[in-house]
Write a protein that holds these residues in place. Structure first.
Motif, PDB file in Angstrom:
ATOM      1  N   GLU A   1      -5.798   7.287  -1.955  1.00 50.61           N
ATOM      2  CA  GLU A   1      -5.373   6.416  -0.850  1.00 50.61           C
ATOM      3  C   GLU A   1      -5.966   5.010  -0.935  1.00 50.61           C
ATOM      4  N   PHE A   2      -7.096   4.862  -1.634  1.00 54.58           N
ATOM      5  CA  PHE A   2      -7.720   3.549  -1.802  1.00 54.58           C
ATOM      6  C   PHE A   2      -7.553   3.014  -3.225  1.00 54.58           C
ATOM      7  N   GLU A   3      -6.998   3.837  -4.098  1.00 53.72           N
ATOM      8  CA  GLU A   3      -6.912   3.530  -5.526  1.00 53.72           C
ATOM      9  C   GLU A   3      -8.288   3.121  -6.049  1.00 53.72           C
ATOM     10  N   ALA A   4      -9.257   3.983  -5.779  1.00 54.73           N
ATOM     11  CA  ALA A   4     -10.640   3.693  -6.143  1.00 54.73           C
ATOM     12  C   ALA A   4     -11.277   4.896  -6.821  1.00 54.73           C
ATOM     13  N   LEU A   5     -12.074   4.606  -7.810  1.00 55.03           N
ATOM     14  CA  LEU A   5     -12.869   5.609  -8.490  1.00 55.03           C
ATOM     15  C   LEU A   5     -14.282   5.496  -7.935  1.00 55.03           C
ATOM     16  N   HIS A   6     -14.719   6.518  -7.238  1.00 56.08           N
ATOM     17  CA  HIS A   6     -16.013   6.511  -6.561  1.00 56.08           C
ATOM     18  C   HIS A   6     -17.023   7.284  -7.394  1.00 56.08           C
ATOM     19  N   VAL A   7     -18.216   6.719  -7.553  1.00 53.16           N
ATOM     20  CA  VAL A   7     -19.294   7.418  -8.247  1.00 53.16           C
ATOM     21  C   VAL A   7     -20.455   7.586  -7.273  1.00 53.16           C
ATOM     22  N   ALA A   8     -21.016   8.780  -7.266  1.00 57.99           N
ATOM     23  CA  ALA A   8     -22.208   9.074  -6.471  1.00 57.99           C
ATOM     24  C   ALA A   8     -23.219   9.719  -7.405  1.00 57.99           C
ATOM     25  N   CYS A   9     -24.433   9.197  -7.384  1.00 58.97           N
ATOM     26  CA  CYS A   9     -25.490   9.699  -8.261  1.00 58.97           C
ATOM     27  C   CYS A   9     -26.660  10.122  -7.378  1.00 58.97           C
ATOM     28  N   ALA A  10     -26.970  11.406  -7.414  1.00 60.88           N
ATOM     29  CA  ALA A  10     -28.048  11.950  -6.584  1.00 60.88           C
ATOM     30  C   ALA A  10     -29.147  12.507  -7.476  1.00 60.88           C
TER      31      ALA A  10
ATOM     32  N   LEU B   1      -9.015   0.171  -8.531  1.00 62.24           N
ATOM     33  CA  LEU B   1      -7.990   0.166  -9.578  1.00 62.24           C
ATOM     34  C   LEU B   1      -6.620  -0.036  -8.938  1.00 62.24           C
ATOM     35  N   SER B   2      -6.510  -1.060  -8.119  1.00 67.81           N
ATOM     36  CA  SER B   2      -5.284  -1.334  -7.362  1.00 67.81           C
ATOM     37  C   SER B   2      -4.103  -1.632  -8.264  1.00 67.81           C
ATOM     38  N   GLY B   3      -2.937  -1.248  -7.784  1.00 62.07           N
ATOM     39  CA  GLY B   3      -1.698  -1.584  -8.473  1.00 62.07           C
ATOM     40  C   GLY B   3      -1.440  -0.791  -9.733  1.00 62.07           C
ATOM     41  N   GLY B   4      -2.097   0.356  -9.877  1.00 64.48           N
ATOM     42  CA  GLY B   4      -1.853   1.192 -11.049  1.00 64.48           C
ATOM     43  C   GLY B   4      -2.710   0.863 -12.247  1.00 64.48           C
ATOM     44  N   VAL B   5      -3.726   0.039 -12.073  1.00 68.15           N
ATOM     45  CA  VAL B   5      -4.611  -0.314 -13.181  1.00 68.15           C
ATOM     46  C   VAL B   5      -5.288   0.953 -13.694  1.00 68.15           C
ATOM     47  N   GLU B   6      -5.346   1.079 -14.997  1.00 72.21           N
ATOM     48  CA  GLU B   6      -5.964   2.246 -15.625  1.00 72.21           C
ATOM     49  C   GLU B   6      -7.436   1.935 -15.929  1.00 72.21           C
ATOM     50  N   PRO B   7      -8.342   2.882 -15.674  1.00 73.65           N
ATOM     51  CA  PRO B   7      -9.742   2.652 -16.061  1.00 73.65           C
ATOM     52  C   PRO B   7      -9.873   2.797 -17.578  1.00 73.65           C
ATOM     53  N   THR B   8     -10.746   2.017 -18.147  1.00 74.85           N
ATOM     54  CA  THR B   8     -11.007   2.117 -19.588  1.00 74.85           C
ATOM     55  C   THR B   8     -12.274   2.932 -19.813  1.00 74.85           C
TER      56      THR B   8
ATOM     57  N   LEU C   1       0.806  -1.205   0.000  1.00 76.67           N
ATOM     58  CA  LEU C   1       0.000   0.000   0.000  1.00 76.67           C
ATOM     59  C   LEU C   1       0.848   1.268   0.000  1.00 76.67           C
ATOM     60  N   GLU C   2       2.141   1.139   0.339  1.00 76.44           N
ATOM     61  CA  GLU C   2       3.010   2.298   0.400  1.00 76.44           C
ATOM     62  C   GLU C   2       3.739   2.567  -0.917  1.00 76.44           C
ATOM     63  N   LEU C   3       3.590   1.696  -1.887  1.00 76.89           N
ATOM     64  CA  LEU C   3       4.251   1.896  -3.169  1.00 76.89           C
ATOM     65  C   LEU C   3       3.626   3.067  -3.909  1.00 76.89           C
ATOM     66  N   ASP C   4       4.453   3.881  -4.522  1.00 75.48           N
ATOM     67  CA  ASP C   4       3.974   4.992  -5.334  1.00 75.48           C
ATOM     68  C   ASP C   4       3.926   4.507  -6.777  1.00 75.48           C
TER      69      ASP C   4
END
Length: 166
Positions: A57-66, A112-119, A4-7
């Protein structure tokens, strides 16, 4: 050193990918910061306000729809019952009630852990799944808020199957 500390260097910022997809589809959007973008989408029942946030910090793409339904305190308990019934059926994502704002929203994250790119396709699927969930259950929230229906009755009224055409 923990993993988790890897840049990890990314070729593109995940929100840049969303901006590209929004631009390609001529969606109205506003880049509110490096890690956030807001998109307005017209639905069948209402307009949806979709926010994507990159959570480094979580390597996550969060979506919120209101959507524009305000929950008065007098109906909050029944709305929470409805949220519970709906969330039992959800395979991905969930609905929340933000009590301070009285807002209902759908939330989901793409890890998107480990540097995975979203498509582009992942971004479109993430957005479409949020919109489909909101479109499916919007009327149930309306029934609870405006007609005083119980959570169970409201949910049953929107989940019936329609056969044929009129």
């Amino acid at each position: 050193m923990s993993l988790l500390e890897l840049d990890i260097a990314r070729d593109a910022h995940p929100v840049d990918v969303i901006e590209h997809v929004a631009h390609t589809h001529d969606w109205s959007f506003e880049r509110t910061g490096d890690d956030e973008i807001a998109i307005s989408v017209a639905g069948t029942w209402t307009d949806y306000h979709v926010s994507f946030s990159w959570m480094e910090e979580f390597e996550a793409l969060h979506v919120a729809c209101a959507f524009d339904l305000k929950v008065p305190e007098s109906r909050a308990l029944e709305v929470m019952r409805l949220l519970s019934l709906i969330n039992e059926q959800m395979l991905f994502g969930h609905f929340d009630l933000w009590e301070q704002e009285g807002a209902i929203m759908f939330r989901q994250a793409l890890l998107l852990s480990g540097g995975v790119e979203p498509t582009n396709q992942q971004v479109e699927v993430l957005l479409n799944s949020a919109l489909e969930a909101c479109e499916c259950y919007f009327q149930a929230f309306q029934f609870v808020l405006w007609s005083g229906s119980s959570a169970r009755d409201a949910l049953n009224s929107v989940l019936f199957e329609t056969y044929g055409t009129a």
